[in-house]
Design an enzyme around this catalytic site. Structure first.
Site, PDB file in Angstrom:
ATOM      1  N   CYS A   2       0.847  -1.182   0.000  1.00  0.00           N
ATOM      2  CA  CYS A   2       0.000   0.000   0.000  1.00  0.00           C
ATOM      3  C   CYS A   2       0.893   1.245   0.000  1.00  0.00           C
ATOM      4  CB  CYS A   2      -0.937   0.100   1.198  1.00  0.00           C
ATOM      5  SG  CYS A   2      -2.064  -1.278   1.336  1.00  0.00           S
ATOM      6  N   ARG A  27       3.698  -0.231  -4.982  1.00  0.00           N
ATOM      7  CA  ARG A  27       3.548  -0.783  -3.635  1.00  0.00           C
ATOM      8  C   ARG A  27       2.263  -1.594  -3.467  1.00  0.00           C
ATOM      9  NH1 ARG A  27       6.854   1.713   0.039  1.00  0.00           N
ATOM     10  NH2 ARG A  27       5.489   1.102   1.738  1.00  0.00           N
ATOM     11  N   TRP A  75      -2.780  -2.806  -1.563  1.00  0.00           N
ATOM     12  CA  TRP A  75      -2.499  -4.233  -1.724  1.00  0.00           C
ATOM     13  C   TRP A  75      -3.312  -4.898  -0.625  1.00  0.00           C
ATOM     14  CZ3 TRP A  75      -0.483  -8.478   0.908  1.00  0.00           C
ATOM     15  CH2 TRP A  75      -0.084  -9.557   0.107  1.00  0.00           C
ATOM     16  N   ASN A 101      -1.572   2.392   5.672  1.00  0.00           N
ATOM     17  CA  ASN A 101      -0.717   1.326   5.152  1.00  0.00           C
ATOM     18  C   ASN A 101      -0.248   0.519   6.352  1.00  0.00           C
ATOM     19  OD1 ASN A 101       1.286  -0.268   3.981  1.00  0.00           O
ATOM     20  ND2 ASN A 101       2.804   1.374   4.026  1.00  0.00           N
ATOM     21  N   GLY A 102      -0.564  -0.782   6.368  1.00  0.00           N
ATOM     22  CA  GLY A 102      -0.138  -1.624   7.483  1.00  0.00           C
ATOM     23  C   GLY A 102      -1.233  -2.592   7.879  1.00  0.00           C
ATOM     24  N   GLU A 476      17.302 -17.678  -8.648  1.00  0.00           N
ATOM     25  CA  GLU A 476      16.882 -16.305  -8.926  1.00  0.00           C
ATOM     26  C   GLU A 476      16.216 -16.227 -10.306  1.00  0.00           C
ATOM     27  OE1 GLU A 476      16.143 -13.712  -7.676  1.00  0.00           O
ATOM     28  OE2 GLU A 476      16.272 -12.217  -9.255  1.00  0.00           O
ATOM     29  N   LYS A 480      12.344 -15.028 -11.141  1.00  0.00           N
ATOM     30  CA  LYS A 480      12.055 -13.923 -12.060  1.00  0.00           C
ATOM     31  C   LYS A 480      11.059 -14.364 -13.122  1.00  0.00           C
ATOM     32  CE  LYS A 480      13.319 -11.465 -10.558  1.00  0.00           C
ATOM     33  NZ  LYS A 480      13.831 -10.761  -9.459  1.00  0.00           N
ATOM     34  N   GLU A 483       7.510 -14.977 -11.533  1.00  0.00           N
ATOM     35  CA  GLU A 483       6.759 -13.835 -10.983  1.00  0.00           C
ATOM     36  C   GLU A 483       6.206 -12.897 -12.048  1.00  0.00           C
ATOM     37  OE1 GLU A 483      10.409 -11.136  -9.220  1.00  0.00           O
ATOM     38  OE2 GLU A 483       8.445 -10.822  -8.335  1.00  0.00           O
ATOM     39  N   HIS A 499      17.318 -37.515  -9.037  1.00  0.00           N
ATOM     40  CA  HIS A 499      16.813 -38.154  -7.812  1.00  0.00           C
ATOM     41  C   HIS A 499      15.306 -37.999  -7.671  1.00  0.00           C
ATOM     42  CE1 HIS A 499      20.828 -39.159  -6.512  1.00  0.00           C
ATOM     43  NE2 HIS A 499      21.204 -37.917  -6.823  1.00  0.00           N
ATOM     44  N   LYS A 594       5.777  -4.264  -4.457  1.00  0.00           N
ATOM     45  CA  LYS A 594       7.231  -4.095  -4.405  1.00  0.00           C
ATOM     46  C   LYS A 594       7.772  -4.190  -2.979  1.00  0.00           C
ATOM     47  CE  LYS A 594      11.141  -2.947  -6.321  1.00  0.00           C
ATOM     48  NZ  LYS A 594      11.739  -3.987  -7.154  1.00  0.00           N
TER      49      LYS A 594
HETATM   50  C1  AGP Z   1      11.860  -9.911  -6.438  1.00  0.00           C
HETATM   51  O1  AGP Z   1      11.716  -9.839  -7.802  1.00  0.00           O
HETATM   52  C2  AGP Z   1      10.688  -9.861  -5.642  1.00  0.00           C
HETATM   53  N1  AGP Z   1       9.726  -8.949  -6.055  1.00  0.00           N
HETATM   54  C3  AGP Z   1      10.803 -10.162  -4.167  1.00  0.00           C
HETATM   55  O2  AGP Z   1      11.218 -11.480  -4.072  1.00  0.00           O
HETATM   56  C4  AGP Z   1      11.711  -9.282  -3.266  1.00  0.00           C
HETATM   57  O3  AGP Z   1      13.041  -9.492  -3.576  1.00  0.00           O
HETATM   58  C5  AGP Z   1      11.421  -9.646  -1.790  1.00  0.00           C
HETATM   59  O4  AGP Z   1      10.092  -9.345  -1.490  1.00  0.00           O
HETATM   60  C6  AGP Z   1      12.344  -8.954  -0.828  1.00  0.00           C
HETATM   61  O5  AGP Z   1      12.205  -7.575  -0.876  1.00  0.00           O
HETATM   62  P1  AGP Z   1      13.297  -6.607  -0.251  1.00  0.00           P
HETATM   63  O6  AGP Z   1      14.569  -6.852  -0.986  1.00  0.00           O
HETATM   64  O7  AGP Z   1      12.752  -5.229  -0.466  1.00  0.00           O
HETATM   65  O8  AGP Z   1      13.410  -6.967   1.198  1.00  0.00           O
END
Ligand code: AGP
Length: 599
Positions: A2, A27, A75, A101-102, A476, A480, A483, A499, A594
């Site tokens: 948010c 956000r 969010w 927000n929270g 990683e 990517k 997501e 395995h 984010k």
């Molecule tokens: C990465 O592409 C993500 N959106 C997510 O995994 C992110 O890295 C994770 O939420 C951690 O966020 P931060 O680095 O702001 O703590």
């Protein structure tokens, strides 16, 4: 999660809020809303709905002079993303209006204890806050009513509050969720992120937890008053705005993600500059000392930052020779493992606001453990609350999928471990420069990756395989791809496939292999052969010194320890072009936000 923004000043407030909401949309983007005070009509007008800010703007009535407003982009946590659950929320008697927000943990208890005669119109915890303020305002002054409310709330909140009886005031409060006050002569702006202050503030103040702020428009200008919950004035730290509008635009790229992928070589160079003087790398001696006396290191992070932590673990063990473990923040917070004799903790977070990490920080602080935060936001909560902090200087990362922050985290942690090492196995300056050039080469060749993706990646599933640090890059790469394209993807240790998981390999399943390390390249190639035999459609990414004629993407060499900085780039491009082919909303993928400020 948010984003909130508020304004009281000489500018048209609704313009400030709408442009701020666009900047904060990363956000959360389930729904959004705005309330402003219309001077012509002498009333507060609210527009809110499901969906994006641009949708809100379509139906917006711009014909009102207004200088006081608050806005929110959501969010969803409590209640689905509907019009009724969107913020701002108004108290039952209509006097107070709020954005939040929270997450309020004791909202149910509050309802039962104080608000059993209130009819709620939404399913949100936020509506409880605004009604509690109203409840106390019947017997207390407004500032006392808000502070009394704060003393009861449990959980996280950044709040902006309007009182319909005071149209020259904006009220704010904060605990755990970020909130900044942007200061300028012609008005005050409050926002969850510095980006929404750009163009409206010369300086800003990060609000402290459990504080209350009151902004007033007086005949002599705009003034603010910041106090703690009992009304005691608090010391504030004023920071000069150093972000400019260009840094938060797309600069002609179709998406922020592509722009941020392309910025990565310059992020590496910027970090080299920031952490060196006359070609010699330097990091705060106190950090070096603290790490040198650690028996072992625990790295804690989430998502992409956790993957950067895995690469850093390799560096700590190979370069600094300190045993290192990597933990998922949400696990560590409630299942703390045995820590060792003199442990040192490193929290990695792009945003510096991740709630899972904050929960770890609180536990570690209580036990007086030393901590370093590695972050992209020097003023963030985690940076401020840890004993030490290191900034990665990647610049604002706006796409939800993290790319340049990952590269920034790996680079800073490489420099740190290099300084801790006695051996100085290579020329770090030269190797980082080579890595930046190698990154540039594949970025320049991105149309080739685009074609490769068109030919080989299908819609339903995908595997990344590798060994050692390549395996970490595979994790990683898989995150990517899933997501932003929603393709089910696994990052797998190449040797582990046989395995069990190899049962999933059948004709045309895409498998991407990453091969950068000489001592295990033959093993990974054997594993690659095993999937080819079973009909997989493969893409091989290798570094030149371990490449084969038939490899699809061959990257220019750098020292083997630095290869993760380069090999991750084609995987980001694979994710980007796969999502583009599937018509996904690349910068704002579904269900994500984010900055993950809820646990
Ligand atoms: C990465 O592409 C993500 N959106 C997510 O995994 C992110 O890295 C994770 O939420 C951690 O966020 P931060 O680095 O702001 O703590």
């Amino acid at each position: 999660m948010c984003g909130i923004v508020g304004y009281l000043g000489q500018k048209k407030a609704s313009d400030v809020i709408l442009s701020g909401l666009h900047k904060l949309e990363y956000r959360g983007y389930d729904s959004c809303g705005i309330t402003f005070y219309s001077e012509k009509k002498d009333t507060f007008i609210t527009h809110k709905d499901q969906g994006r800010v641009r949708h809100l703007e379509d139906d917006f009535d711009y014909n009102h002079d207004n200088h006081l407003a608050i806005g929110h982009t959501r969010w969803a946590t409590h209640g689905e993303p509907t019009q009724l659950n969107s913020h701002p929320h108004r108290s039952a008697d209509g006097r107070f209006i709020i954005v939040h927000n929270g997450v309020i943990e004791n909202y149910h208890e509050i309802k039962v204890k104080y608000l059993d005669n209130v009819t709620f119109t939404s399913e949100t915890d936020t509506e409880v806050i605004v009604n509690l303020i109203e409840h106390f305002s019947k017997s207390l002054q407004i500032s006392e009513a808000i502070r009394k409310t704060l003393s009861i709330l449990e959980g996280s909140y950044a709040l902006l509050i309007l009182d319909t009886e005071h149209t020259n005031r904006l009220y704010a409060a904060k605990n755990k969720s970020p909130l900044l006050l942007g200061v300028a002569e012609n008005g005050m702006t409050m926002a969850s992120d510095v980006m929404a202050l750009v163009g409206h503030a010369d300086h800003y103040i990060p609000l402290e937890d459990k504080t209350y702020t009151e902004i007033t428009a007086t005949n002599d200008g705009f003034v603010y008053d910041m106090v703690d919950v009992i009304g005691k004035p608090i010391q504030t730290k004023m920071i000069k705005m150093d972000l400019v509008t260009e840094e938060i635009g797309k600069a002609g790229y179709a998406h922020y993600m592509l722009k941020e992928i392309c910025e990565q070589p310059s992020v590496v160079r910027k970090i080299m500059n920031r952490y060196s003087k006359n070609g010699v790398f330097h990091i705060d001696e106190n950090i070096i000392q603290a790490l040198s006396s650690a028996s072992n290191i625990h790295i804690i992070a989430a998502g992409t930052s956790m993957h950067a932590g895995l690469i850093a673990k390799h560096y700590f063990e190979v370069l600094a020779e300190i045993p290192t473990q990597v933990h998922i923040a949400s696990e560590f917070a409630y299942n703390m493992p045995l820590l060792g004799e003199a442990p040192f903790f490193i929290l990695i977070s792009q945003s510096g606001e991740t709630a899972d990490l904050r929960a770890c920080l609180v536990n570690l602080k209580e036990a007086h453990h030393p901590m370093l935060t590695v972050t992209n936001v020097g003023t963030s909560t985690l940076a401020r609350e840890a004993d030490y902090s290191l900034e990665i200087f990647a610049g604002p990362e706006i796409a939800v999928a993290s790319t340049k922050a990952y590269v920034g985290q790996v680079t800073v942690l490489l420099i740190l471990t290099f300084l801790l090492s006695d051996k100085k196995m290579f020329d770090l300056n030269a190797e980082l420069s080579k890595a930046a050039v190698s990154m540039e080469a594949i970025i320049d060749n991105r149309d080739y990756v685009r074609q490769l993706v068109k030919d080989r990646i299908i819609k339903t599933s995908c595997f990344y395989i590798g060994r050692g640090i390549d395996y970490y890059t595979c994790m990683e790469a898989a995150l990517k791809l899933k997501e932003i394209s929603y393709i089910q993807t696994e990052g797998f240790a190449a040797g582990e496939l046989k395995h069990g998981t190899i049962a999933l390999i059948e004709k045309d399943i895409p498998v991407v292999a990453i091969i950068t390390q000489e001592h295990i390249s033959k093993n990974t190639r054997s594993n690659l052969q095993e999937v080819i035999t079973r009909g997989a459609k493969t893409i091989t990414i290798s570094m030149k010194h371990v490449s084969n004629m038939k490899d699809d993407i061959v990257l220019m060499d750098t020292h083997e320890l630095l290869t993760p900085l380069v090999s991750v780039i084609p995987t980001q491009l694979i994710a980007y072009y796969s999502a583009l082919n599937l018509g996904r909303d690349i910068d704002k993928p579904r269900n994500l936000a984010k900055s993950v400020t809820v646990e």
